[in-house]
Design a protein around this motif. Structure first.
Motif, PDB file in Angstrom:
ATOM      1  N   GLY A   1      -3.727  -5.309   6.318  1.00 46.35           N
ATOM      2  CA  GLY A   1      -5.039  -4.862   5.850  1.00 46.35           C
ATOM      3  C   GLY A   1      -6.063  -4.749   6.945  1.00 46.35           C
TER       4      GLY A   1
ATOM      5  N   THR B   1     -10.127   2.512   5.951  1.00 47.36           N
ATOM      6  CA  THR B   1      -8.813   3.135   5.956  1.00 47.36           C
ATOM      7  C   THR B   1      -8.469   3.531   4.536  1.00 47.36           C
ATOM      8  OG1 THR B   1      -6.488   2.856   6.600  1.00 47.36           O
ATOM      9  CG2 THR B   1      -7.558   0.957   5.621  1.00 47.36           C
ATOM     10  N   THR B   2      -7.738   4.626   4.408  1.00 46.24           N
ATOM     11  CA  THR B   2      -7.261   5.061   3.098  1.00 46.24           C
ATOM     12  C   THR B   2      -5.746   5.040   3.126  1.00 46.24           C
ATOM     13  OG1 THR B   2      -9.192   6.459   2.737  1.00 46.24           O
ATOM     14  CG2 THR B   2      -7.244   6.913   1.397  1.00 46.24           C
ATOM     15  N   ALA B   3      -5.154   4.262   2.274  1.00 47.93           N
ATOM     16  CA  ALA B   3      -3.709   4.062   2.285  1.00 47.93           C
ATOM     17  C   ALA B   3      -3.000   5.132   1.468  1.00 47.93           C
ATOM     18  CB  ALA B   3      -3.393   2.676   1.718  1.00 47.93           C
TER      19      ALA B   3
ATOM     20  N   ALA C   1      -9.620  -2.548   7.091  1.00 42.18           N
ATOM     21  CA  ALA C   1     -10.398  -2.471   5.857  1.00 42.18           C
ATOM     22  C   ALA C   1     -11.786  -3.027   6.097  1.00 42.18           C
ATOM     23  CB  ALA C   1      -9.712  -3.246   4.739  1.00 42.18           C
TER      24      ALA C   1
ATOM     25  N   ALA D   1      -1.587   2.703   6.743  1.00 48.00           N
ATOM     26  CA  ALA D   1      -2.672   1.737   6.656  1.00 48.00           C
ATOM     27  C   ALA D   1      -2.404   0.615   7.634  1.00 48.00           C
ATOM     28  CB  ALA D   1      -2.774   1.179   5.233  1.00 48.00           C
TER      29      ALA D   1
ATOM     30  N   LEU E   1       0.808  -1.221   0.000  1.00 43.39           N
ATOM     31  CA  LEU E   1       0.000   0.000   0.000  1.00 43.39           C
ATOM     32  C   LEU E   1       0.844   1.276   0.000  1.00 43.39           C
ATOM     33  CD1 LEU E   1      -2.774  -1.114   2.544  1.00 43.39           C
ATOM     34  CD2 LEU E   1      -2.908  -1.116   0.053  1.00 43.39           C
TER      35      LEU E   1
ATOM     36  N   ASP F   1      -8.335  -0.438  -0.513  1.00 41.90           N
ATOM     37  CA  ASP F   1      -7.649   0.517   0.346  1.00 41.90           C
ATOM     38  C   ASP F   1      -6.956   1.624  -0.440  1.00 41.90           C
ATOM     39  OD1 ASP F   1      -8.508  -0.765   2.605  1.00 41.90           O
ATOM     40  OD2 ASP F   1      -6.634  -1.820   2.987  1.00 41.90           O
TER      41      ASP F   1
ATOM     42  N   ALA G   1     -13.958   1.118   2.300  1.00 42.23           N
ATOM     43  CA  ALA G   1     -12.874   0.771   3.224  1.00 42.23           C
ATOM     44  C   ALA G   1     -12.882   1.768   4.362  1.00 42.23           C
ATOM     45  CB  ALA G   1     -11.530   0.798   2.511  1.00 42.23           C
TER      46      ALA G   1
ATOM     47  N   SER H   1      -6.021  -4.563  -1.934  1.00 42.19           N
ATOM     48  CA  SER H   1      -5.208  -3.379  -2.187  1.00 42.19           C
ATOM     49  C   SER H   1      -5.990  -2.348  -2.996  1.00 42.19           C
ATOM     50  CB  SER H   1      -3.929  -3.767  -2.940  1.00 42.19           C
ATOM     51  OG  SER H   1      -3.111  -4.618  -2.166  1.00 42.19           O
TER      52      SER H   1
END
Length: 359
Positions: free
Chosen positions: A350, A322-324, A353, A346, A124, A161, A320, A158
């Motif tokens: 993962g 979370t934002t990577a 997520a 992140a 990520l 995210d 998601a 992936s």
């Protein structure tokens, strides 16, 4: 000094790493006898950022995940700080367990020199900085880093995210998630949400087979085309896709990379089975001769008679929590050059997520 002596001497900084290694006698034995390795050793503060979370505590309680995480922090080869340059290097690690990595030769990290500082990018596009370099031991070298590496996720996770939710939704709609995730040594050219939105008027009328063909045309299996390869060995070549060998053309001009008429905008999102690059257009297998106008700031879409949609297609139910860093063009780089700083961390493996059916 032996590895054990080095880790003991740096226990004030590496006590958490030492505690985790104590639960992994087989790995410790392998590392102790190994020659020519590099250990990226997360500091106590780096581990605190992870292990204080619910997900981190669950990780620490799962020996197989701890093993995979620690293996990912060991590079094949002795790589002192002086070996890193301003050109990205993709260095294999000891992580070869196919439950976490399906890449020939082991999963990689990306290392690069930023000013006088070595930076390492993992899943990520998470960034770890070397804070103490070149702690030498009899089997190689240790670099202490400020952030635990993120083990690369599956391609589909992936995508979520990285805010490639249209791609993730399209894979789900066509039942291609498992297929794409299970391929070995892939290069995926992932259209951005804006790219899918630009052909929005056509998306509702596509049959499942038509959409599947479009998606398969974005995936190359058997070649992991990291950014440095796209500008050298693969530049101005064609690559067969998983759509029956139908080919896409790679063109590299002035540090820009194009795939047919689409430009690569974010490079080197390392995924469990290869690498993913974000592109600004959806590729059209029925228009395989589409070529870019390399001096233009934007490229024409590869589908005739389409118009943009108000909403991003295929994203219903895809989200998601979370934002990577891989979601931001701030982390895009002139291909083969230096990426800018990551914009957040992140969750490891993962965690964090949203659960999406099929992922």
């Amino acid at each position: 000094m032996s590895l054990s002596a080095v880790l003991t001497a740096n226990n004030n900084t590496l006590s958490t790493l030492n505690s985790l290694l104590a639960t992994q006698p087989a790995l410790v034995s392998a590392l102790t006898s190994a020659q020519g390795i590099t250990i990226l050793a997360p500091s106590n503060d780096a581990f605190d950022k992870i292990l204080s979370t619910t997900a981190g505590k669950a990780l620490a309680a799962d020996p197989s995940m701890v093993t995979a995480l620690l293996q990912y922090h060991v590079l094949n080869g002795s790589v002192p700080a002086s070996a890193f340059t301003t050109t990205a290097q993709f260095i294999p690690t000891l992580l070869t367990n196919t439950s976490f990595a399906n890449v020939t030769g082991g999963q990689v990290v990306m290392g690069i020199l930023s000013g006088k500082t070595v930076e390492v990018f993992s899943g990520l596009k998470e960034k770890s900085t070397v804070t103490t370099a070149d702690v030498m031991f009899s089997g190689g070298v240790v670099h202490i880093i400020d952030t635990v590496l993120t083990v690369p996720l599956s391609a589909s996770a992936s995508a979520v995210d990285s805010e490639l939710t249209a791609l993730a939704g399209a894979l789900t709609q066509t039942n291609l998630v498992t297929t794409v995730n299970s391929l070995q040594d892939v290069t995926i050219f992932a259209p951005s949400n804006a790219a899918f939105q630009a052909i929005g008027s056509a998306t509702s009328s596509l049959t499942t087979n038509e959409l599947s063909s479009i998606l398969e045309y974005h995936v190359i299996a058997g070649t992991v085309g990291y950014s440095t390869l796209l500008t050298s060995g693969l530049a101005n070549e064609t690559l067969p896709t998983v759509l029956g060998g139908e080919e896409v053309a790679i063109e590299s001009v002035d540090k820009k990379v194009f795939v047919n008429s689409a430009q690569v905008t974010i490079t080197d999102i390392i995924v469990a089975n290869g690498v993913m690059h974000v592109i600004d257009n959806v590729l059209n297998p029925s228009n395989s001769t589409a070529s870019p106008v390399v001096t233009a700031s934007t490229q024409a879409v590869a589908f005739a008679g389409v118009s943009s949609a108000t909403n991003v297609p295929f994203t219903s139910g895809i989200s998601a929590t979370t934002t990577a860093p891989s979601a931001s063009t701030m982390t895009a780089m002139a291909v083969g050059g230096m990426p800018s700083a990551a914009v957040g961390m992140a969750a490891l493996f993962g965690a964090g997520a949203a659960v999406v059916v099929g992922f």
